[in-house]
Design an enzyme around this catalytic site. Structure first.
Site, mmCIF file in Angstrom:
data_model
loop_
_atom_site.group_PDB
_atom_site.id
_atom_site.type_symbol
_atom_site.label_atom_id
_atom_site.label_comp_id
_atom_site.label_asym_id
_atom_site.label_seq_id
_atom_site.Cartn_x
_atom_site.Cartn_y
_atom_site.Cartn_z
ATOM 1 N N GLY A 115 39.830 39.969 55.024
ATOM 2 C CA GLY A 115 40.935 39.026 54.865
ATOM 3 C C GLY A 115 42.021 39.636 54.004
ATOM 4 N N GLY B 221 44.766 38.594 50.878
ATOM 5 C CA GLY B 221 45.169 37.608 49.874
ATOM 6 C C GLY B 221 46.518 37.979 49.291
ATOM 7 N N ALA B 222 46.923 37.246 48.256
ATOM 8 C CA ALA B 222 48.231 37.474 47.643
ATOM 9 C C ALA B 222 48.356 38.875 47.066
ATOM 10 C CB ALA B 222 48.459 36.439 46.550
ATOM 11 N N GLN B 223 47.214 39.457 46.654
ATOM 12 C CA GLN B 223 47.318 40.765 46.004
ATOM 13 C C GLN B 223 47.009 41.933 46.920
ATOM 14 O OE1 GLN B 223 44.664 38.699 43.494
ATOM 15 N NE2 GLN B 223 45.256 40.031 41.824
ATOM 16 N N GLY B 224 46.551 41.660 48.119
ATOM 17 C CA GLY B 224 46.243 42.770 49.015
ATOM 18 C C GLY B 224 45.047 42.470 49.881
ATOM 19 N N LYS C 150 38.104 44.650 47.136
ATOM 20 C CA LYS C 150 39.495 44.184 47.197
ATOM 21 C C LYS C 150 40.409 45.266 46.651
ATOM 22 C CE LYS C 150 41.612 40.373 44.813
ATOM 23 N NZ LYS C 150 41.631 38.910 44.825
ATOM 24 N N ASP D 132 45.700 26.875 40.988
ATOM 25 C CA ASP D 132 46.003 27.215 42.386
ATOM 26 C C ASP D 132 44.728 27.264 43.225
ATOM 27 O OD1 ASP D 132 47.782 27.790 44.425
ATOM 28 O OD2 ASP D 132 47.672 29.956 44.115
HETATM 29 P P1 AMP Z 1 41.761 37.046 47.949
HETATM 30 O O1 AMP Z 1 42.721 38.159 47.967
HETATM 31 O O2 AMP Z 1 40.787 37.162 46.815
HETATM 32 O O3 AMP Z 1 42.440 35.702 48.001
HETATM 33 O O4 AMP Z 1 40.880 37.152 49.298
HETATM 34 C C1 AMP Z 1 41.464 37.067 50.590
HETATM 35 C C2 AMP Z 1 40.422 36.677 51.621
HETATM 36 O O5 AMP Z 1 39.410 37.694 51.722
HETATM 37 C C3 AMP Z 1 39.638 35.399 51.270
HETATM 38 O O6 AMP Z 1 40.304 34.236 51.739
HETATM 39 C C4 AMP Z 1 38.323 35.617 51.999
HETATM 40 O O7 AMP Z 1 38.441 35.263 53.363
HETATM 41 C C5 AMP Z 1 38.117 37.122 51.914
HETATM 42 N N1 AMP Z 1 37.257 37.463 50.762
HETATM 43 C C6 AMP Z 1 37.679 37.831 49.528
HETATM 44 N N2 AMP Z 1 36.644 38.087 48.707
HETATM 45 C C7 AMP Z 1 35.522 37.876 49.445
HETATM 46 C C8 AMP Z 1 34.106 37.967 49.176
HETATM 47 N N3 AMP Z 1 33.662 38.345 47.966
HETATM 48 N N4 AMP Z 1 33.239 37.684 50.170
HETATM 49 C C9 AMP Z 1 33.719 37.306 51.395
HETATM 50 N N5 AMP Z 1 35.014 37.198 51.707
HETATM 51 C C10 AMP Z 1 35.918 37.481 50.761
#
Ligand code: AMP
Length: 294
Positions: free
Chosen positions: A33, A35-38, A55, A151
């Site tokens: 996925g 997110g806001a940071q990458g 991440k 948030d």
């Molecule tokens: P984030 O940048 O932390 O908001 O993560 C973005 C997306 O990556 C999330 O909405 C999840 O779908 C996926 N994701 C992040 N961390 C995890 C994790 N530890 N296990 C499973 N999916 C994750």
């Protein structure tokens, strides 16, 4: 499209246009996925023999706001230990010197899906209450550590198929305000409390607003306040809940108050109209205490 390059210790993989340079102990990288940071990907850690999520904080030092957010997340992840908050397993940078230092990678426990993927499915009473209970436990722990999330949203909450749940991030850094992102990533504001949207002083209860919005979505099967932008978000709230009291107006900054007071007056809908009994899952057959109404 995947491409692999090798050097002595780090392996470079290109996943959907993002370059991941990770120690070679991490194998089988696959995108999860953004997110806001990458970007986040899954991987297999050959040392601990467990699946992990990695991440990549993309260019965390490009400006002070990004740097503070990265620092905050890293620091808090190391500080907070709770079964409903995602744990940090490792962190690394592929760059070898301070002069080159650019990227930070965080390695976390791997979960199966984020809450967006389960929120609109038919949840029985056990699952719905267990998921909410775990969100509340995680938030209570953050609050007891003096952290106000501000948030909380389904994309920041991850679950496993056994229904265990963890909160992924620590919310808005104080400096980030409401206009943090300049990248194409779309910021979701649906779950933000009025205090956050209107730039007022806030307390822990802003997180209870978000939990309420998430619970409402689980019960109604749709986003409660689907604002199309910052201004529309506020309109959606007052259309359903009504124009706020004078007490609330008095707490607003003069310019914001002027704007808010001049909007159309709304009466708001009562709880039983927003959440009629038939929207709730039927009572549990296994647990007598889990029922929608007495
Ligand atoms: P984030 O940048 O932390 O908001 O993560 C973005 C997306 O990556 C999330 O909405 C999840 O779908 C996926 N994701 C992040 N961390 C995890 C994790 N530890 N296990 C499973 N999916 C994750």
């Amino acid at each position: 499209m995947k491409a692999f390059f090798f050097d002595k210790m780090f392996e470079t993989v290109v996943l959907s246009d993002t370059v991941f340079s990770v120690p070679s102990r991490y194998q089988k990288l696959a995108p999860l996925g953004v997110g806001a940071q990458g970007m986040v990907c899954s991987a297999y850690d050959t040392v601990t023999q467990q699946n992990v999520a990695i991440k990549k904080l993309s260019r965390p030092f490009q400006n002070v706001i990004h740097a503070k957010r990265a620092y905050r997340e890293f620091k808090l992840m190391k500080l907070v230990h709770h079964k409903n908050i995602i744990a940090l397993l490792n962190a690394f940078t592929p760059q070898a010197s301070l002069e080159e230092f650019q990227d930070v990678y965080l390695v976390m426990e791997l979960m199966d899906a984020n809450l967006c993927q389960v929120i609109t499915t038919e949840l029985d009473h056990e699952r719905l209450s267990y998921l909410l209970y775990q969100i509340l436990c995680g938030i209570k722990h953050l609050h007891s550590a003096g952290i106000i999330h501000r948030d909380l949203k389904p994309s920041n909450i991850v679950v496993k198929s056994d229904c265990t749940l963890k909160i992924l991030d620590f919310g808005l850094a104080r400096t980030a305000g409401t206009s943090f992102m300049m990248s194409p990533y779309v910021v979701t504001r649906y779950y933000r409390a009025p205090e956050v949207i209107l730039g007022m002083s806030y307390k822990e209860n802003v997180d209870m607003w978000s939990v309420g919005c998430i619970m409402a979505e689980m019960i109604r099967g749709e986003v409660l306040f689907p604002g199309s932008d910052h201004v529309n978000q506020w309109n959606k709230i007052i259309e359903l809940l009504g124009t706020p009291s004078l007490d609330f107006m008095m707490r607003l900054k003069p310019t914001v108050r002027n704007y808010v007071e001049n909007l159309t007056y709304f009466e708001g809908s009562p709880f039983h109209e927003l959440f009629p009994d038939e929207f709730f899952p039927s009572g549990s057959t296994d647990n007598d205490r889990l029922r929608a109404c007495p």
